[in-house]
Design an enzyme around this catalytic site. Structure first.
Site, PDB file in Angstrom:
ATOM      1  N   ARG A 161      69.930  27.480  63.160  1.00 37.07           N
ATOM      2  CA  ARG A 161      71.198  27.721  64.152  1.00 37.07           C
ATOM      3  C   ARG A 161      72.496  27.410  63.399  1.00 37.07           C
ATOM      4  O   ARG A 161      72.707  26.083  62.815  1.00 37.07           O
ATOM      5  CB  ARG A 161      71.219  26.637  65.423  1.00 37.07           C
ATOM      6  CG  ARG A 161      70.105  27.127  66.477  1.00 37.07           C
ATOM      7  CD  ARG A 161      70.481  28.506  66.829  1.00 37.07           C
ATOM      8  NE  ARG A 161      69.355  28.871  67.929  1.00 37.07           N
ATOM      9  CZ  ARG A 161      68.267  29.851  67.519  1.00 37.07           C
ATOM     10  NH1 ARG A 161      68.283  30.196  66.261  1.00 37.07           N
ATOM     11  NH2 ARG A 161      67.563  30.385  68.555  1.00 37.07           N
ATOM     12  N   ASP A 169      41.217  35.989  62.497  1.00 39.02           N
ATOM     13  CA  ASP A 169      40.033  36.542  63.055  1.00 39.02           C
ATOM     14  C   ASP A 169      38.992  36.191  61.828  1.00 39.02           C
ATOM     15  O   ASP A 169      39.236  35.487  60.934  1.00 39.02           O
ATOM     16  CB  ASP A 169      40.362  38.118  63.152  1.00 39.02           C
ATOM     17  CG  ASP A 169      39.052  38.840  63.885  1.00 39.02           C
ATOM     18  OD1 ASP A 169      37.931  38.217  64.296  1.00 39.02           O
ATOM     19  OD2 ASP A 169      39.317  39.833  64.689  1.00 39.02           O
ATOM     20  N   ILE A 170      37.610  36.651  62.014  1.00 33.20           N
ATOM     21  CA  ILE A 170      36.672  36.448  60.899  1.00 33.20           C
ATOM     22  C   ILE A 170      37.184  37.207  59.627  1.00 33.20           C
ATOM     23  O   ILE A 170      37.951  38.164  59.714  1.00 33.20           O
ATOM     24  CB  ILE A 170      35.454  37.022  61.375  1.00 33.20           C
ATOM     25  CG1 ILE A 170      35.495  38.427  61.809  1.00 33.20           C
ATOM     26  CG2 ILE A 170      34.868  36.184  62.729  1.00 33.20           C
ATOM     27  CD1 ILE A 170      33.998  38.878  61.608  1.00 33.20           C
ATOM     28  N   PRO A 171      36.873  36.692  58.523  1.00 36.60           N
ATOM     29  CA  PRO A 171      37.550  37.208  57.186  1.00 36.60           C
ATOM     30  C   PRO A 171      37.406  38.677  56.992  1.00 36.60           C
ATOM     31  O   PRO A 171      38.183  39.163  56.846  1.00 36.60           O
ATOM     32  CB  PRO A 171      36.604  36.460  56.143  1.00 36.60           C
ATOM     33  CG  PRO A 171      36.212  35.325  56.829  1.00 36.60           C
ATOM     34  CD  PRO A 171      35.971  35.389  58.293  1.00 36.60           C
ATOM     35  N   ASP A 220      63.154  40.902  67.956  1.00 36.45           N
ATOM     36  CA  ASP A 220      62.353  40.573  68.920  1.00 36.45           C
ATOM     37  C   ASP A 220      62.458  41.467  70.057  1.00 36.45           C
ATOM     38  O   ASP A 220      62.923  40.884  71.095  1.00 36.45           O
ATOM     39  CB  ASP A 220      62.229  39.093  69.216  1.00 36.45           C
ATOM     40  CG  ASP A 220      61.846  38.155  67.898  1.00 36.45           C
ATOM     41  OD1 ASP A 220      60.733  38.664  67.406  1.00 36.45           O
ATOM     42  OD2 ASP A 220      62.567  37.075  67.855  1.00 36.45           O
ATOM     43  N   THR A 269      55.459  26.171  66.390  1.00 34.55           N
ATOM     44  CA  THR A 269      56.378  25.116  66.642  1.00 34.55           C
ATOM     45  C   THR A 269      56.326  24.887  68.140  1.00 34.55           C
ATOM     46  O   THR A 269      56.903  23.840  68.628  1.00 34.55           O
ATOM     47  CB  THR A 269      57.847  25.587  66.421  1.00 34.55           C
ATOM     48  OG1 THR A 269      57.902  27.066  66.530  1.00 34.55           O
ATOM     49  CG2 THR A 269      58.323  25.213  64.841  1.00 34.55           C
ATOM     50  N   GLY A 285      67.134  35.058  64.711  1.00 33.75           N
ATOM     51  CA  GLY A 285      67.104  35.982  65.680  1.00 33.75           C
ATOM     52  C   GLY A 285      68.346  35.980  66.496  1.00 33.75           C
ATOM     53  O   GLY A 285      69.287  36.497  65.989  1.00 33.75           O
ATOM     54  N   ARG A 286      68.195  35.471  67.708  1.00 35.27           N
ATOM     55  CA  ARG A 286      69.397  35.455  68.767  1.00 35.27           C
ATOM     56  C   ARG A 286      70.546  35.182  68.005  1.00 35.27           C
ATOM     57  O   ARG A 286      71.796  35.726  68.778  1.00 35.27           O
ATOM     58  CB  ARG A 286      69.004  34.484  69.804  1.00 35.27           C
ATOM     59  CG  ARG A 286      67.910  35.191  70.662  1.00 35.27           C
ATOM     60  CD  ARG A 286      67.119  34.278  71.561  1.00 35.27           C
ATOM     61  NE  ARG A 286      66.351  33.355  70.582  1.00 35.27           N
ATOM     62  CZ  ARG A 286      65.620  32.536  71.133  1.00 35.27           C
ATOM     63  NH1 ARG A 286      65.610  32.293  72.721  1.00 35.27           N
ATOM     64  NH2 ARG A 286      64.780  31.518  70.576  1.00 35.27           N
ATOM     65  N   ASP A 291      55.379  40.456  61.054  1.00 36.01           N
ATOM     66  CA  ASP A 291      55.020  39.162  61.547  1.00 36.01           C
ATOM     67  C   ASP A 291      53.661  39.516  62.788  1.00 36.01           C
ATOM     68  O   ASP A 291      54.184  39.155  63.865  1.00 36.01           O
ATOM     69  CB  ASP A 291      56.043  38.388  61.916  1.00 36.01           C
ATOM     70  CG  ASP A 291      55.740  36.760  62.548  1.00 36.01           C
ATOM     71  OD1 ASP A 291      54.787  36.424  62.149  1.00 36.01           O
ATOM     72  OD2 ASP A 291      56.530  36.238  63.268  1.00 36.01           O
ATOM     73  N   LEU A 292      52.593  39.448  62.312  1.00 34.95           N
ATOM     74  CA  LEU A 292      51.479  39.682  63.092  1.00 34.95           C
ATOM     75  C   LEU A 292      50.594  38.564  63.461  1.00 34.95           C
ATOM     76  O   LEU A 292      49.765  38.405  64.252  1.00 34.95           O
ATOM     77  CB  LEU A 292      50.711  40.861  62.978  1.00 34.95           C
ATOM     78  CG  LEU A 292      51.493  42.293  62.848  1.00 34.95           C
ATOM     79  CD1 LEU A 292      50.444  43.262  62.452  1.00 34.95           C
ATOM     80  CD2 LEU A 292      51.946  42.599  64.039  1.00 34.95           C
ATOM     81  N   LYS A 293      50.774  37.486  62.506  1.00 28.76           N
ATOM     82  CA  LYS A 293      50.013  36.130  62.500  1.00 28.76           C
ATOM     83  C   LYS A 293      48.520  36.299  62.667  1.00 28.76           C
ATOM     84  O   LYS A 293      47.837  36.069  63.782  1.00 28.76           O
ATOM     85  CB  LYS A 293      50.510  35.442  63.754  1.00 28.76           C
ATOM     86  CG  LYS A 293      52.060  34.889  63.622  1.00 28.76           C
ATOM     87  CD  LYS A 293      52.429  34.094  64.700  1.00 28.76           C
ATOM     88  CE  LYS A 293      53.905  33.337  64.532  1.00 28.76           C
ATOM     89  NZ  LYS A 293      54.869  34.354  64.657  1.00 28.76           N
ATOM     90  N   LYS A 304      62.347  41.225  60.537  1.00 29.77           N
ATOM     91  CA  LYS A 304      61.033  40.778  60.600  1.00 29.77           C
ATOM     92  C   LYS A 304      60.766  41.514  62.248  1.00 29.77           C
ATOM     93  O   LYS A 304      61.543  41.367  63.310  1.00 29.77           O
ATOM     94  CB  LYS A 304      61.245  39.042  61.305  1.00 29.77           C
ATOM     95  CG  LYS A 304      59.879  38.694  61.506  1.00 29.77           C
ATOM     96  CD  LYS A 304      59.788  37.449  61.741  1.00 29.77           C
ATOM     97  CE  LYS A 304      60.081  36.794  63.068  1.00 29.77           C
ATOM     98  NZ  LYS A 304      59.302  36.793  64.036  1.00 29.77           N
TER      99      LYS A 304
HETATM  100  O1  C5P Z   1      66.075  33.684  68.156  1.00 28.42           O
HETATM  101  P1  C5P Z   1      65.503  32.759  67.207  1.00 28.42           P
HETATM  102  O2  C5P Z   1      66.384  32.680  65.837  1.00 28.42           O
HETATM  103  O3  C5P Z   1      65.110  31.445  67.734  1.00 28.42           O
HETATM  104  O4  C5P Z   1      64.238  33.329  66.536  1.00 28.42           O
HETATM  105  C1  C5P Z   1      63.413  32.981  65.662  1.00 28.42           C
HETATM  106  C2  C5P Z   1      62.277  33.870  65.193  1.00 28.42           C
HETATM  107  O5  C5P Z   1      61.104  33.083  64.545  1.00 28.42           O
HETATM  108  C3  C5P Z   1      61.430  34.454  66.368  1.00 28.42           C
HETATM  109  O6  C5P Z   1      61.022  35.728  66.005  1.00 28.42           O
HETATM  110  C4  C5P Z   1      60.284  33.557  66.540  1.00 28.42           C
HETATM  111  O7  C5P Z   1      58.946  34.194  67.180  1.00 28.42           O
HETATM  112  C5  C5P Z   1      60.051  33.133  64.997  1.00 28.42           C
HETATM  113  N1  C5P Z   1      59.250  31.938  64.887  1.00 28.42           N
HETATM  114  C6  C5P Z   1      59.645  30.690  65.347  1.00 28.42           C
HETATM  115  N2  C5P Z   1      58.895  29.545  65.057  1.00 28.42           N
HETATM  116  C7  C5P Z   1      58.017  29.665  64.453  1.00 28.42           C
HETATM  117  C8  C5P Z   1      57.389  30.732  63.882  1.00 28.42           C
HETATM  118  C9  C5P Z   1      58.100  31.994  64.067  1.00 28.42           C
HETATM  119  O8  C5P Z   1      60.733  30.497  66.151  1.00 28.42           O
HETATM  120  N3  C5P Z   1      57.238  28.723  63.885  1.00 28.42           N
END
Ligand code: C5P
Length: 255
Positions: free
Chosen positions: A200, A66-68, A12, A125, A229-230, A61-63, A34
């Site tokens: 985690r 929009d319209i189909p 990220d 989330t 991620g982190r 991951d662009l989520k 990702k």
């Molecule tokens: O750093 P961390 O482990 O929290 O990163 C989780 C990744 O998953 C981030 O890229 C975050 O945008 C993504 N994500 C999320 N919850 C979602 C969808 C995607 O945390 N519902």
């Protein structure tokens, strides 16, 4: 037989050089990354090309929402990038999800590439039950559903729609994995993947994530892909942190 669960590292950052340097430290043991909106907005498709040159797998991951016709057009372009996984919003509706899958299929075929795994984002989330009520989404009655919790109910409903529209899976917090799996089993026996963030390892910081789970627990509950991620990208020793997560995941795999 189903594939073993895979670890995807979320990079990220909008800095392509930084993302590539981190990937370089994690390869070859970790080879799935990702790339999100910030990196794609900053570096564009070149980011994908660079990761592919490293021999890595790319989850874009662009989520899309929009319209189909627009989503189909974007997916056709993305299908020819050679990425491995793509996200679209399930709230865009069944027709949009179908169009996304068709676009990815057409684009990949035209470029003689594998069709990317298409996954649907259900309820972000960052949204809770009150946010859903504010949006006018009514809580179902006990007669209407056996699923407890408005978020779980909506997530499962959207997952079933995504499956029906031909998507290959959904993104979901660990809390919903079991409910989604059981609802999907009611309608199909085809493979349907669950991609789970909010992971985690034991003893690490939750950061801003509210609904976290350990790698072992997520795999036990049925997650197919763990997005982390982190705990890896901010670790003093990212490779060591990633290998520890792989080890925790393997504890949940039989044999
Ligand atoms: O750093 P961390 O482990 O929290 O990163 C989780 C990744 O998953 C981030 O890229 C975050 O945008 C993504 N994500 C999320 N919850 C979602 C969808 C995607 O945390 N519902």
């Amino acid at each position: 037989m189903a594939e073993s669960p895979q670890l995807i590292v979320a990079l990220d950052t909008p800095e392509l050089d930084e993302a590539l340097a981190l990937a370089d430290r994690l390869l070859p043991e970790i080879n799935y990354f990702k790339l999100g909106l910030s990196l794609f907005c900053a570096a564009g498709p070149q980011a994908i090309t660079e990761f592919k040159h490293l021999g890595a797998k790319v989850f874009l991951d662009l989520k899309l929402h929009d319209i189909p016709a627009q989503v189909a057009g974007a997916c056709r372009v993305i299908g020819a990038y050679g990425v491995d996984m793509v996200t679209v919003h399930t709230l865009g509706g069944v027709e949009m999800m179908r169009a996304a899958k068709q676009g990815l299929t057409d684009g990949a075929k035209e470029a003689s590439l594998e069709i990317p795994v298409a996954v649907g984002v259900t309820v972000l989330t960052s949204l809770g039950a009150q946010d859903l009520r504010d949006l006018g989404i009514k809580e179902p009655s006990k007669e209407e559903t056996r699923i407890t919790g408005q978020v779980s109910w909506l997530v499962s409903k959207l997952a079933v729609l995504a499956e029906g529209a031909g998507l290959d899976g959904v993104v979901s917090s660990a809390r919903e994995i079991r409910t989604i799996k059981s609802e999907i089993q009611e309608v199909t026996d085809r493979e349907f993947s669950i991609v789970t963030p909010g992971i985690r390892p034991l003893g690490s910081s939750a950061d801003d994530q509210k609904r976290i789970t350990t790698p072992e627990r997520a795999v036990r509950d049925g997650a197919n892909y763990l997005v982390v991620g982190r705990p890896i990208t901010s670790a003093d020793k990212p490779k060591e942190a990633a290998l520890k997560i792989l080890e925790e995941m393997s504890k949940a795999i039989p044999g």
